[in-house]
Enzyme design. Structure first.
Site, PDB file in Angstrom:
ATOM      1  N   THR A  90       0.884  -1.150   0.000  1.00 11.28           N
ATOM      2  CA  THR A  90       0.000   0.000   0.000  1.00 11.28           C
ATOM      3  C   THR A  90       0.922   1.200   0.000  1.00 11.28           C
ATOM      4  O   THR A  90       2.080   1.073   0.367  1.00 11.28           O
ATOM      5  CB  THR A  90      -0.873  -0.008   1.282  1.00 11.28           C
ATOM      6  OG1 THR A  90      -1.758  -1.122   1.238  1.00 11.28           O
ATOM      7  CG2 THR A  90      -1.711   1.235   1.437  1.00 11.28           C
ATOM      8  N   ARG A 133     -13.451  -7.049  -3.515  1.00 15.04           N
ATOM      9  CA  ARG A 133     -12.932  -7.064  -2.144  1.00 15.04           C
ATOM     10  C   ARG A 133     -12.420  -5.686  -1.746  1.00 15.04           C
ATOM     11  O   ARG A 133     -11.769  -5.000  -2.507  1.00 15.04           O
ATOM     12  CB  ARG A 133     -11.804  -8.087  -2.032  1.00 15.04           C
ATOM     13  CG  ARG A 133     -11.075  -8.101  -0.676  1.00 15.04           C
ATOM     14  CD  ARG A 133      -9.804  -7.300  -0.695  1.00 15.04           C
ATOM     15  NE  ARG A 133      -9.038  -7.426   0.544  1.00 15.04           N
ATOM     16  CZ  ARG A 133      -7.982  -6.683   0.833  1.00 15.04           C
ATOM     17  NH1 ARG A 133      -7.544  -5.769  -0.019  1.00 15.04           N
ATOM     18  NH2 ARG A 133      -7.341  -6.840   1.987  1.00 15.04           N
ATOM     19  N   VAL A 134     -12.723  -5.277  -0.513  1.00 12.02           N
ATOM     20  CA  VAL A 134     -12.230  -4.022   0.049  1.00 12.02           C
ATOM     21  C   VAL A 134     -11.546  -4.346   1.367  1.00 12.02           C
ATOM     22  O   VAL A 134     -12.117  -5.037   2.219  1.00 12.02           O
ATOM     23  CB  VAL A 134     -13.371  -3.014   0.279  1.00 12.02           C
ATOM     24  CG1 VAL A 134     -12.836  -1.751   0.949  1.00 12.02           C
ATOM     25  CG2 VAL A 134     -14.045  -2.661  -1.045  1.00 12.02           C
ATOM     26  N   GLY A 135     -10.337  -3.862   1.545  1.00 10.56           N
ATOM     27  CA  GLY A 135      -9.584  -4.139   2.759  1.00 10.56           C
ATOM     28  C   GLY A 135      -9.601  -2.980   3.741  1.00 10.56           C
ATOM     29  O   GLY A 135     -10.575  -2.229   3.852  1.00 10.56           O
ATOM     30  N   ASP A 136      -8.502  -2.801   4.423  1.00  8.06           N
ATOM     31  CA  ASP A 136      -8.434  -1.796   5.490  1.00  8.06           C
ATOM     32  C   ASP A 136      -8.297  -0.373   4.986  1.00  8.06           C
ATOM     33  O   ASP A 136      -8.699   0.576   5.672  1.00  8.06           O
ATOM     34  CB  ASP A 136      -7.238  -2.096   6.386  1.00  8.06           C
ATOM     35  CG  ASP A 136      -5.909  -1.897   5.645  1.00  8.06           C
ATOM     36  OD1 ASP A 136      -5.655  -2.645   4.685  1.00  8.06           O
ATOM     37  OD2 ASP A 136      -5.147  -0.984   5.997  1.00  8.06           O
ATOM     38  N   THR A 142      -0.161  -0.158   6.434  1.00  9.78           N
ATOM     39  CA  THR A 142       0.054  -0.988   5.264  1.00  9.78           C
ATOM     40  C   THR A 142       0.300  -2.415   5.717  1.00  9.78           C
ATOM     41  O   THR A 142       0.884  -2.634   6.780  1.00  9.78           O
ATOM     42  CB  THR A 142       1.261  -0.503   4.441  1.00  9.78           C
ATOM     43  OG1 THR A 142       1.607  -1.486   3.463  1.00  9.78           O
ATOM     44  CG2 THR A 142       2.484  -0.250   5.306  1.00  9.78           C
ATOM     45  N   GLY A 143      -0.171  -3.368   4.938  1.00  9.61           N
ATOM     46  CA  GLY A 143       0.065  -4.755   5.301  1.00  9.61           C
ATOM     47  C   GLY A 143      -1.145  -5.626   5.022  1.00  9.61           C
ATOM     48  O   GLY A 143      -1.912  -5.363   4.107  1.00  9.61           O
ATOM     49  N   GLY A 163      -4.478  -6.442   5.105  1.00 10.37           N
ATOM     50  CA  GLY A 163      -5.596  -5.552   5.363  1.00 10.37           C
ATOM     51  C   GLY A 163      -6.681  -6.090   6.260  1.00 10.37           C
ATOM     52  O   GLY A 163      -7.225  -5.363   7.101  1.00 10.37           O
TER      53      GLY A 163
END
Length: 282
Positions: free
Chosen positions: A163, A190-193, A212-213, A215
């Protein structure tokens, strides 16, 4: 003006020097701007334009072969804008700024976020899939059936994390921004953090953070808010970053990184193999 940027937590990059040069350019570009919001947007735009990072052009490919971008932006007065699942929008952080400044909302997603971005001059219909990513996707023999087939296919493939983000401070004001193409081979949509307040980004009068990482794990422990909470409790930026990552590691056993900016300075911490950062002042 003080700014810190990151290029994602993950494995060691194959070509760290050219990657670091882009990060340094992003930090210097941001530092030259007037105001922290302009600074983080300009810095992240530089990273979104480079295929060396998982944001904008060259972002991760989802299970249907498309790159979809997410981003979030927050200021120290808690004004917020976020966007998610945008097809063809390279400058996702600029679209997030549109939500922040032009709408009464904090989050717009999908084709409606793309339409909104276009209305306010953010370029859309951009090809985000690099030739290398296209070839890699095709070699994985992706399914042509529905979501269940995609889930079966990605079970052995989903992963990776990268990210980009920036946090800036000037004249008592902060802004935090994060942008991503997501995780490789994720289920389409898909949606992450990254666009979730407190997870991928967070900002208060005490300072800001960008994470970052992995999610899904970042979101479960609201990593960015965790770091800023420590600033509010009196920690310096480096201690806040270190402690937040230590807690993340203990709670999840996963990998991530976070950058933090407070009034007295900046900090960065990660528990992955690497996370490149850059700072600049004006």
């Amino acid at each position: 003006m003080r700014i810190i940027v990151h290029g994602g937590a993950g494995g060691q990059p194959d070509e760290p020097e050219p990657r670091q040069a882009v990060l340094d350019d992003a930090a210097q570009t941001g530092a030259a701007e007037s105001g922290p919001v302009d600074a983080v947007e300009a810095a992240v735009n530089v990273l979104e334009a480079s295929d060396r990072f998982n944001a904008g052009y060259g972002g991760a490919v989802q299970s249907d072969g498309r790159v979809r971008t997410d981003a979030g932006l927050m200021t120290s007065d808690r004004e917020t804008g976020a966007v998610a699942s945008m097809d063809g929008v390279r400058e996702a952080i600029s679209a997030a700024r549109v939500v922040l400044e032009e709408t009464p909302h904090i989050f717009v997603s999908g084709e409606h976020a793309v339409d909104l971005a276009a209305e306010f001059g953010v370029e859309t219909d951009v090809e985000l899939l690099t030739p290398e990513k296209r070839e890699s996707y095709e070699e994985e023999n992706p399914p042509s059936a529905g979501p269940k087939a995609h889930l079966d296919w990605l079970e052995e493939r989903f992963g990776g994390h990268d990210t980009v983000g920036a946090v800036a401070f000037e004249d008592g004001e902060f802004a935090a921004a994060t942008s991503t193409g997501g995780r490789s081979w994720a289920l389409a949509g898909r949606v992450g953090d990254v666009p979730q307040i407190g997870s991928g980004f967070y900002c208060t009068p005490a300072g800001g953070a960008s994470a970052t990482g992995a999610g899904e794990d970042i979101a479960k422990v609201t990593l960015s808010q965790r770091a800023v909470d420590k600033l509010e409790a009196g920690a310096d930026a480096q201690t806040a970053a270190d402690d937040a990552i230590a807690e993340f590691d203990e709670l999840t056993g996963s990998s991530a990184g976070v950058i933090v900016c407070g009034e007295a300075g900046t900090g960065a911490a990660f528990n992955s193999e690497g996370m490149q950062t850059s700072t600049a002042t004006r």
